[in-house]
Design a protein around this motif. Structure first.
Motif, PDB file in Angstrom:
ATOM      1  N   LEU A  55       1.008  -1.175   0.142  1.00  0.00           N
ATOM      2  CA  LEU A  55       0.027   0.174  -0.122  1.00  0.00           C
ATOM      3  C   LEU A  55       0.927   1.328   0.015  1.00  0.00           C
ATOM      4  O   LEU A  55       0.610   2.238  -0.548  1.00  0.00           O
ATOM      5  N   HIS A  56       1.909   1.206   0.709  1.00  0.00           N
ATOM      6  CA  HIS A  56       2.843   2.472   0.746  1.00  0.00           C
ATOM      7  C   HIS A  56       3.762   2.630  -0.290  1.00  0.00           C
ATOM      8  O   HIS A  56       3.832   3.701  -1.001  1.00  0.00           O
ATOM      9  N   ARG A  58       2.154   1.759  -3.431  1.00  0.00           N
ATOM     10  CA  ARG A  58       1.164   2.340  -4.375  1.00  0.00           C
ATOM     11  C   ARG A  58       0.281   3.559  -3.783  1.00  0.00           C
ATOM     12  O   ARG A  58      -0.671   3.696  -3.941  1.00  0.00           O
ATOM     13  N   TYR A  59       1.307   4.339  -3.191  1.00  0.00           N
ATOM     14  CA  TYR A  59       0.593   5.443  -2.216  1.00  0.00           C
ATOM     15  C   TYR A  59      -0.345   6.259  -3.232  1.00  0.00           C
ATOM     16  O   TYR A  59      -1.427   6.672  -2.922  1.00  0.00           O
ATOM     17  N   GLU A  61      -1.691   5.699  -5.947  1.00  0.00           N
ATOM     18  CA  GLU A  61      -3.055   4.746  -6.262  1.00  0.00           C
ATOM     19  C   GLU A  61      -4.022   4.852  -5.090  1.00  0.00           C
ATOM     20  O   GLU A  61      -5.425   4.842  -5.315  1.00  0.00           O
ATOM     21  N   CYS A  62      -3.354   4.612  -3.825  1.00  0.00           N
ATOM     22  CA  CYS A  62      -4.543   4.714  -2.606  1.00  0.00           C
ATOM     23  C   CYS A  62      -4.992   5.941  -2.567  1.00  0.00           C
ATOM     24  O   CYS A  62      -6.223   6.175  -2.413  1.00  0.00           O
ATOM     25  N   THR A  65      -8.174   6.561  -4.552  1.00  0.00           N
ATOM     26  CA  THR A  65      -9.354   5.932  -4.132  1.00  0.00           C
ATOM     27  C   THR A  65     -10.074   6.439  -3.082  1.00  0.00           C
ATOM     28  O   THR A  65     -11.531   6.149  -2.834  1.00  0.00           O
ATOM     29  N   LEU A 101     -14.716  -0.221   0.685  1.00  0.00           N
ATOM     30  CA  LEU A 101     -13.597  -0.574  -0.524  1.00  0.00           C
ATOM     31  C   LEU A 101     -14.284  -1.115  -1.542  1.00  0.00           C
ATOM     32  O   LEU A 101     -15.202  -1.638  -1.336  1.00  0.00           O
ATOM     33  N   LEU A 107      -5.362  -1.885  -7.475  1.00  0.00           N
ATOM     34  CA  LEU A 107      -4.966  -1.852  -6.348  1.00  0.00           C
ATOM     35  C   LEU A 107      -5.891  -2.164  -5.249  1.00  0.00           C
ATOM     36  O   LEU A 107      -5.451  -3.137  -4.340  1.00  0.00           O
ATOM     37  N   ASP A 108      -7.237  -2.155  -5.132  1.00  0.00           N
ATOM     38  CA  ASP A 108      -8.088  -2.692  -4.264  1.00  0.00           C
ATOM     39  C   ASP A 108      -8.395  -4.145  -4.410  1.00  0.00           C
ATOM     40  O   ASP A 108      -8.695  -4.789  -3.223  1.00  0.00           O
ATOM     41  N   HIS A 111      -5.350  -5.185  -2.609  1.00  0.00           N
ATOM     42  CA  HIS A 111      -5.781  -5.043  -0.979  1.00  0.00           C
ATOM     43  C   HIS A 111      -6.670  -6.361  -0.323  1.00  0.00           C
ATOM     44  O   HIS A 111      -6.526  -6.725   0.504  1.00  0.00           O
TER      45      HIS A 111
END
Length: 118
Positions: A55-56, A58-59, A61-62, A65, A101, A107-108, A111
C-alpha cells in the motif's frame, strides 16, 4: 524468570446488521468514525508487513481511491496482546454514504487478496 501465560483473547465480531454507535460531537456532521480489529492468523505478521508495504509503494493509487470512498482518514496498525496473539487494528473516518472498499481496480483487488492472507 518464566513468562506468565495468559488465556487466549476471544474474537467475537459484531453482528453485520449493527448500525454503529452515535458519533460524538467532535465528529463532523455527515461523517462516521470506526475502529475495527481482526486477529491475524498464526505466524502471518510478515504477510501484514508485506500488505502495508504494498500500500505504501502504491500510495498515489491509494490516494486516488479515497474520494469515491468518501474516506477522510485511515490508519492500520498491529498490536501484540498479552497472550502473544497479533491483532490488526483499523481506524477510519469517512462520510456516512461511504461505499467502503470498491474492488473495481487492481489496487483494491490486491488489497482484498492481502486481507485474505492475514
Amino acid at each position: 524468570m518464566t513468562p506468565s501465560v495468559h488465556p487466549p483473547i476471544p474474537f467475537e465480531p459484531a453482528a453485520r446488521d449493527f448500525p454503529g454507535w452515535t458519533m460524538p460531537p467532535s465528529v463532523p456532521k455527515g461523517m462516521r468514525m470506526e475502529l475495527s480489529r481482526a486477529r491475524l492468523l498464526d505466524s502471518r505478521e510478515s504477510s501484514f508487513d508485506d500488505w502495508m508495504a504494498m500500500l505504501h509503494e502504491r500510495y498515489d493509487e491509494c490516494l486516488a481511491t479515497l474520494g469515491r470512498e468518501l474516506m477522510a482518514l485511515e490508519a492500520t496498525f498491529l498490536n501484540q496482546e498479552a497472550d502473544g496473539s497479533w491483532w490488526m487494528y483499523h481506524f477510519q473516518l469517512m462520510g456516512n454514504a461511504s461505499p467502503g472498499l470498491v474492488p473495481d481496480n487492481p489496487l483494491d483487488q490486491a488489497h482484498l487478496e492481502y486481507g485474505k492472507l492475514t
